[in-house]
Design a protein around this motif. Sequence first.
Motif, mmCIF file in Angstrom:
data_model
loop_
_atom_site.group_PDB
_atom_site.id
_atom_site.type_symbol
_atom_site.label_atom_id
_atom_site.label_comp_id
_atom_site.label_asym_id
_atom_site.label_seq_id
_atom_site.Cartn_x
_atom_site.Cartn_y
_atom_site.Cartn_z
ATOM 1 N N TYR A 37 0.831 -1.194 0.000
ATOM 2 C CA TYR A 37 0.000 0.000 0.000
ATOM 3 C C TYR A 37 0.875 1.256 0.000
ATOM 4 O O TYR A 37 1.469 1.593 1.029
ATOM 5 N N PRO A 38 0.991 1.958 -1.119
ATOM 6 C CA PRO A 38 1.778 3.196 -1.154
ATOM 7 C C PRO A 38 1.212 4.228 -0.176
ATOM 8 O O PRO A 38 0.005 4.270 0.080
ATOM 9 N N THR A 39 2.085 5.066 0.335
ATOM 10 C CA THR A 39 1.673 6.051 1.338
ATOM 11 C C THR A 39 2.214 7.434 0.995
ATOM 12 O O THR A 39 3.203 7.583 0.281
ATOM 13 N N GLU A 40 1.556 8.440 1.542
ATOM 14 C CA GLU A 40 2.090 9.793 1.609
ATOM 15 C C GLU A 40 2.659 9.964 3.013
ATOM 16 O O GLU A 40 2.206 9.311 3.961
ATOM 17 N N ALA A 41 3.632 10.852 3.159
ATOM 18 C CA ALA A 41 4.253 11.030 4.472
ATOM 19 C C ALA A 41 4.479 12.509 4.759
ATOM 20 O O ALA A 41 4.711 13.308 3.854
ATOM 21 N N VAL A 42 4.399 12.850 6.028
ATOM 22 C CA VAL A 42 4.691 14.205 6.476
ATOM 23 C C VAL A 42 5.359 14.113 7.848
ATOM 24 O O VAL A 42 5.122 13.160 8.597
ATOM 25 N N ASN A 114 4.945 -9.967 5.843
ATOM 26 C CA ASN A 114 3.649 -9.420 6.230
ATOM 27 C C ASN A 114 2.823 -9.264 4.964
ATOM 28 O O ASN A 114 3.254 -8.601 4.016
ATOM 29 N N LYS A 115 1.666 -9.862 4.930
ATOM 30 C CA LYS A 115 0.841 -9.850 3.715
ATOM 31 C C LYS A 115 0.361 -8.453 3.355
ATOM 32 O O LYS A 115 0.115 -8.145 2.182
ATOM 33 N N PHE A 116 0.223 -7.591 4.350
ATOM 34 C CA PHE A 116 -0.273 -6.231 4.119
ATOM 35 C C PHE A 116 0.842 -5.254 4.486
ATOM 36 O O PHE A 116 1.024 -4.926 5.666
ATOM 37 N N ALA A 117 1.595 -4.812 3.493
ATOM 38 C CA ALA A 117 2.808 -4.028 3.739
ATOM 39 C C ALA A 117 2.598 -2.554 3.438
ATOM 40 O O ALA A 117 2.069 -2.189 2.389
ATOM 41 N N ILE A 118 3.017 -1.717 4.374
ATOM 42 C CA ILE A 118 3.068 -0.271 4.165
ATOM 43 C C ILE A 118 4.476 0.123 3.740
ATOM 44 O O ILE A 118 4.680 1.011 2.920
ATOM 45 N N VAL A 119 5.462 -0.544 4.342
ATOM 46 C CA VAL A 119 6.870 -0.358 4.002
ATOM 47 C C VAL A 119 7.334 -1.619 3.283
ATOM 48 O O VAL A 119 7.046 -2.732 3.737
ATOM 49 N N PRO A 120 8.054 -1.499 2.162
ATOM 50 C CA PRO A 120 8.535 -2.706 1.478
ATOM 51 C C PRO A 120 9.371 -3.587 2.409
ATOM 52 O O PRO A 120 10.054 -3.102 3.310
ATOM 53 N N HIS A 121 9.281 -4.892 2.201
ATOM 54 C CA HIS A 121 10.095 -5.889 2.912
ATOM 55 C C HIS A 121 9.708 -6.037 4.383
ATOM 56 O O HIS A 121 10.494 -6.572 5.174
ATOM 57 N N ALA A 190 11.351 6.431 3.385
ATOM 58 C CA ALA A 190 10.916 6.688 2.009
ATOM 59 C C ALA A 190 9.811 7.735 1.959
ATOM 60 O O ALA A 190 8.888 7.731 2.777
ATOM 61 N N GLY A 191 9.924 8.643 1.005
ATOM 62 C CA GLY A 191 8.886 9.640 0.805
ATOM 63 C C GLY A 191 9.006 10.874 1.663
ATOM 64 O O GLY A 191 8.166 11.767 1.592
ATOM 65 N N ILE A 192 10.055 10.944 2.497
ATOM 66 C CA ILE A 192 10.267 12.121 3.340
ATOM 67 C C ILE A 192 11.461 12.889 2.792
ATOM 68 O O ILE A 192 12.593 12.402 2.869
ATOM 69 N N PRO A 193 11.268 14.072 2.230
ATOM 70 C CA PRO A 193 12.399 14.834 1.689
ATOM 71 C C PRO A 193 13.445 15.124 2.760
ATOM 72 O O PRO A 193 13.144 15.743 3.785
ATOM 73 N N GLY A 194 14.653 14.601 2.557
ATOM 74 C CA GLY A 194 15.723 14.834 3.521
ATOM 75 C C GLY A 194 15.471 14.232 4.881
ATOM 76 O O GLY A 194 16.140 14.571 5.844
ATOM 77 N N THR A 195 14.473 13.343 4.987
ATOM 78 C CA THR A 195 14.017 12.677 6.221
ATOM 79 C C THR A 195 13.413 13.651 7.230
ATOM 80 O O THR A 195 12.893 13.227 8.253
ATOM 81 N N GLY A 196 13.472 14.960 6.982
ATOM 82 C CA GLY A 196 12.852 15.918 7.897
ATOM 83 C C GLY A 196 13.409 15.878 9.295
ATOM 84 O O GLY A 196 12.774 16.310 10.248
ATOM 85 N N GLY A 197 14.633 15.375 9.449
ATOM 86 C CA GLY A 197 15.239 15.265 10.772
ATOM 87 C C GLY A 197 14.778 14.057 11.546
ATOM 88 O O GLY A 197 15.193 13.844 12.687
ATOM 89 N N TRP A 198 13.915 13.240 10.924
ATOM 90 C CA TRP A 198 13.377 12.074 11.640
ATOM 91 C C TRP A 198 14.397 10.954 11.725
ATOM 92 O O TRP A 198 15.144 10.688 10.778
ATOM 93 N N GLU A 199 14.454 10.323 12.880
ATOM 94 C CA GLU A 199 15.166 9.061 13.050
ATOM 95 C C GLU A 199 14.362 8.202 14.008
ATOM 96 O O GLU A 199 13.439 8.681 14.671
#
Length: 348
Positions: A37-42, A114-121, A190-199
């Motif tokens: 399931y592709p996602t948008e992220a913020v 996982n049969k229902f994946a939000i993140v690959p693998h 994935a999908g977060i420009p520059g990761t936004g400082g997230w870790e």
Amino acid sequence: MSSPTKTILPFTVPRNLPDLVKAAFSRARASGDVNFYPTEAVILHVNALPFQLRFSPSLANKPAPPPPSNTTTPKKPFNPFASPSPSLLITPGPSPPPLDGPTHPTSTHYLLLNKFAIVPHHFILATSAFQPQTHLLEAADLTAAYACIMAYHDYHHAGELFAFFNSGEHSGASQAHRHLQFLEVEGMKAGIPGTGGWEVWADGMVRGDGVVGKLPFRVFAGRVREGMSGEEMRGVYLGLYRQACEALGVEAGEEGEGEARLSYNMAMTRGGMVVMPRVAEGAEVRDREGAVVGRLALNGTVLAGTGLVKSREEWEALRGDPGQVGEVLRRIGVLNTSVDSVQSRAEL
């Protein structure tokens, strides 16, 4: 004549685990056996901590389980880990059940997608024989999980894994059969420009670099390292579990077996593990007019600093009012009073 007893072997994590996971995911996605399931992220901020919120509109259309039967005979809940689909297997699963008996495990654990994946693998470590998800984890569960983490780190530096475990009615748990889940950290970015400082929040919790003091909820963190025995690792886990019980005012006792006395999430990274006591799975989300538009429910991925919504209304409401995310986080665990005191002083 009785059938011969099968030997149950300790689970060994393949050294090339990253390649096996990637290949299995590619095959299963191509055949339609994995739903991605592709996602948008913020990135939103909770007490200055970057929190990753994802929106998956397709997940709202995830196939629902069949409706309850009208018959009076109780039906046994479906267990996806008892006889897993071969297309989802990363390592060999339990032997198929014979006509006259139960499934025979060949090793203590096995790996599957996982049969229902939000993140690959996205993959899972499950016990081959049924073990309750609500019971305390055993040394074999923890050593197998840590071996998966180290396999990723060691194999051509494939990257880091975030492992999490949901246990109890408020934890986001959805299956009764014991299993831990794994997400590739690079995939989570994935999908977060520059990761936004997230870790991954759990890394900061284990390092003790100030993350814990900013969290809306209490957590308990301990270090683990390569070369630890299973019992040593379990000693860290049980110590964190008992602290979580104490935070809830629950008597943990000295026993380390049987059913846990609280709902909780556990996260594991290469540096350590974190236990979070839970009192609710989530809370309501409201739009600008104050109308309830959904509910933000969180499982063990909250210890990575991530959450997922399934409707556009929830997504827009939380992006427009990030303070609601912090309020939900305050409600799902034991309140972190050190954050409250800092906020109170700031408001004076």
